[in-house]
Design an enzyme around this catalytic site. Sequence first.
Site, PDB file in Angstrom:
ATOM      1  N   SER A  29      14.132   6.263   1.597  1.00 59.91           N
ATOM      2  CA  SER A  29      13.486   6.116   1.767  1.00 59.91           C
ATOM      3  C   SER A  29      12.962   5.664   3.491  1.00 59.91           C
ATOM      4  O   SER A  29      12.199   5.710   4.166  1.00 59.91           O
ATOM      5  CB  SER A  29      12.369   6.341   1.383  1.00 59.91           C
ATOM      6  OG  SER A  29      11.626   6.950  -0.159  1.00 59.91           O
ATOM      7  N   PHE A  33       4.625  -0.288   5.773  1.00 58.84           N
ATOM      8  CA  PHE A  33       5.179   1.078   6.093  1.00 58.84           C
ATOM      9  C   PHE A  33       5.387   1.972   7.221  1.00 58.84           C
ATOM     10  O   PHE A  33       5.811   1.646   8.481  1.00 58.84           O
ATOM     11  CB  PHE A  33       6.370   1.394   5.313  1.00 58.84           C
ATOM     12  CG  PHE A  33       7.355   1.775   5.171  1.00 58.84           C
ATOM     13  CD1 PHE A  33       8.806   1.487   6.089  1.00 58.84           C
ATOM     14  CD2 PHE A  33       7.848   3.233   5.753  1.00 58.84           C
ATOM     15  CE1 PHE A  33       9.948   1.350   6.411  1.00 58.84           C
ATOM     16  CE2 PHE A  33       9.181   3.997   6.705  1.00 58.84           C
ATOM     17  CZ  PHE A  33      10.201   2.441   6.217  1.00 58.84           C
ATOM     18  N   GLY A  90      15.316  -1.713   2.540  1.00 57.19           N
ATOM     19  CA  GLY A  90      13.722  -1.775   3.236  1.00 57.19           C
ATOM     20  C   GLY A  90      12.779  -3.083   2.875  1.00 57.19           C
ATOM     21  O   GLY A  90      11.883  -2.984   3.735  1.00 57.19           O
ATOM     22  N   LEU A 124       9.071   2.652  -3.932  1.00 58.54           N
ATOM     23  CA  LEU A 124       8.247   3.971  -4.011  1.00 58.54           C
ATOM     24  C   LEU A 124       8.541   5.159  -5.110  1.00 58.54           C
ATOM     25  O   LEU A 124       9.979   4.897  -5.349  1.00 58.54           O
ATOM     26  CB  LEU A 124       8.559   4.774  -2.400  1.00 58.54           C
ATOM     27  CG  LEU A 124       8.452   4.210  -1.446  1.00 58.54           C
ATOM     28  CD1 LEU A 124       8.844   5.324   0.017  1.00 58.54           C
ATOM     29  CD2 LEU A 124       6.962   4.642  -0.900  1.00 58.54           C
ATOM     30  N   THR A 160      14.841   0.158  -0.961  1.00 54.71           N
ATOM     31  CA  THR A 160      13.799  -1.917  -1.289  1.00 54.71           C
ATOM     32  C   THR A 160      15.586  -2.447  -0.926  1.00 54.71           C
ATOM     33  O   THR A 160      14.845  -3.169   0.304  1.00 54.71           O
ATOM     34  CB  THR A 160      13.666  -1.717  -2.430  1.00 54.71           C
ATOM     35  OG1 THR A 160      12.570  -1.050  -3.000  1.00 54.71           O
ATOM     36  CG2 THR A 160      13.306  -3.652  -2.288  1.00 54.71           C
ATOM     37  N   GLU A 177      20.563   6.634 -12.438  1.00 54.24           N
ATOM     38  CA  GLU A 177      19.905   6.781 -11.295  1.00 54.24           C
ATOM     39  C   GLU A 177      20.987   7.500  -9.705  1.00 54.24           C
ATOM     40  O   GLU A 177      20.840   8.511  -9.362  1.00 54.24           O
ATOM     41  CB  GLU A 177      19.514   5.613 -10.803  1.00 54.24           C
ATOM     42  CG  GLU A 177      18.836   5.172  -8.764  1.00 54.24           C
ATOM     43  CD  GLU A 177      18.473   3.746  -9.504  1.00 54.24           C
ATOM     44  OE1 GLU A 177      17.863   3.733  -8.103  1.00 54.24           O
ATOM     45  OE2 GLU A 177      18.800   2.704 -10.040  1.00 54.24           O
ATOM     46  N   ILE A 208      12.593  -5.386   5.739  1.00 57.36           N
ATOM     47  CA  ILE A 208      11.758  -5.313   6.667  1.00 57.36           C
ATOM     48  C   ILE A 208      10.449  -5.317   6.077  1.00 57.36           C
ATOM     49  O   ILE A 208      10.001  -5.960   7.134  1.00 57.36           O
ATOM     50  CB  ILE A 208      12.452  -3.393   6.618  1.00 57.36           C
ATOM     51  CG1 ILE A 208      14.085  -3.222   7.354  1.00 57.36           C
ATOM     52  CG2 ILE A 208      11.100  -3.312   8.103  1.00 57.36           C
ATOM     53  CD1 ILE A 208      14.193  -1.648   7.975  1.00 57.36           C
ATOM     54  N   MET A 209      10.210  -5.017   4.526  1.00 56.31           N
ATOM     55  CA  MET A 209       8.690  -5.510   5.060  1.00 56.31           C
ATOM     56  C   MET A 209       8.530  -6.779   4.655  1.00 56.31           C
ATOM     57  O   MET A 209       7.417  -6.775   4.908  1.00 56.31           O
ATOM     58  CB  MET A 209       8.293  -3.719   3.285  1.00 56.31           C
ATOM     59  CG  MET A 209       8.239  -2.664   4.100  1.00 56.31           C
ATOM     60  SD  MET A 209       7.790  -2.094   5.246  1.00 56.31           S
ATOM     61  CE  MET A 209       6.065  -3.233   5.225  1.00 56.31           C
TER      62      MET A 209
END
Length: 273
Positions: free
Chosen positions: A230, A143, A127, A13, A105, A76, A130-131
């Site tokens: 996220s 998502f 994440g 994202l 991610t 970052e 999960i995806m």
Amino acid sequence: MERTIGIDAGGTLTKIAYFNEKRLLTFEKFYSHEQHKIIDWIKNNNGIKQICITGGKSKLLQQLLTGSYKIIELNEFEATLAGVQYILKEEKHAIRNFILTNIGTGTSIHYVYNEQYIRAGGTGVGGGTIMGLSKLLTNIDHFEDVIPLTKVGSRKELDITVGDIYGGILSPIDNNLTASNFGKAAITESNNSSSDILATVQGLVGEVVTALSLQFAETKNIEHIIYIGSTLCNNVQLQHIISSYTEYQNKTPIFLQDGGNSGAIGALLHATK
């Protein structure tokens, strides 16, 4: 009116933070691979002159923006920490030392002390896991479609718990703790629903991320673990998994409002200070 925006271009994202006409902090979110939508949004918002950008995809996005805007790059984690510190102050949390776990991610974990930080470690489980497993196991790849199903799914038919192993005999640890994620899938014949599979996938991710965070917190003798990213956005079930496991180990979990936008907030603040 000239405006500045902060962009956190992550692996999955891209988040944008800016102050609107009423000076209220406002956010936008796009899938990182949909760069044309990001560029269109920026171009359609007249007055944007300066962009502070951070995140793993920042270089690629920067190439598309160079020449039209003043671009500032920011590390970052410096951006993320600045955003977290801002939110902590807004939410009136008086915490100086903590473990910061960022579930994007993948997952990165930092030890923050007296506004300094070191990277404690991380994991490829996050994440994106999960995806990815959701797509492989249920063919669901959005998502927004996964999260509602995790709320109604059950892990009982797929996970092996400590209680399953001890079978009513007094066990040395809590019977409800997971002994093996997806362990029952190998020893039972069952047609599991998509919601049960997705709930179990999310359970695996939540427990792995929390276990690592707890290890670092214990090593540094830290009480508070701040979880952001996220992946936690509107994800009550994942927050519950993380919170209950963290509290079971006598640590204090903190979930920040807008924590998933920390990088974008930090980038914005860096450019407007």
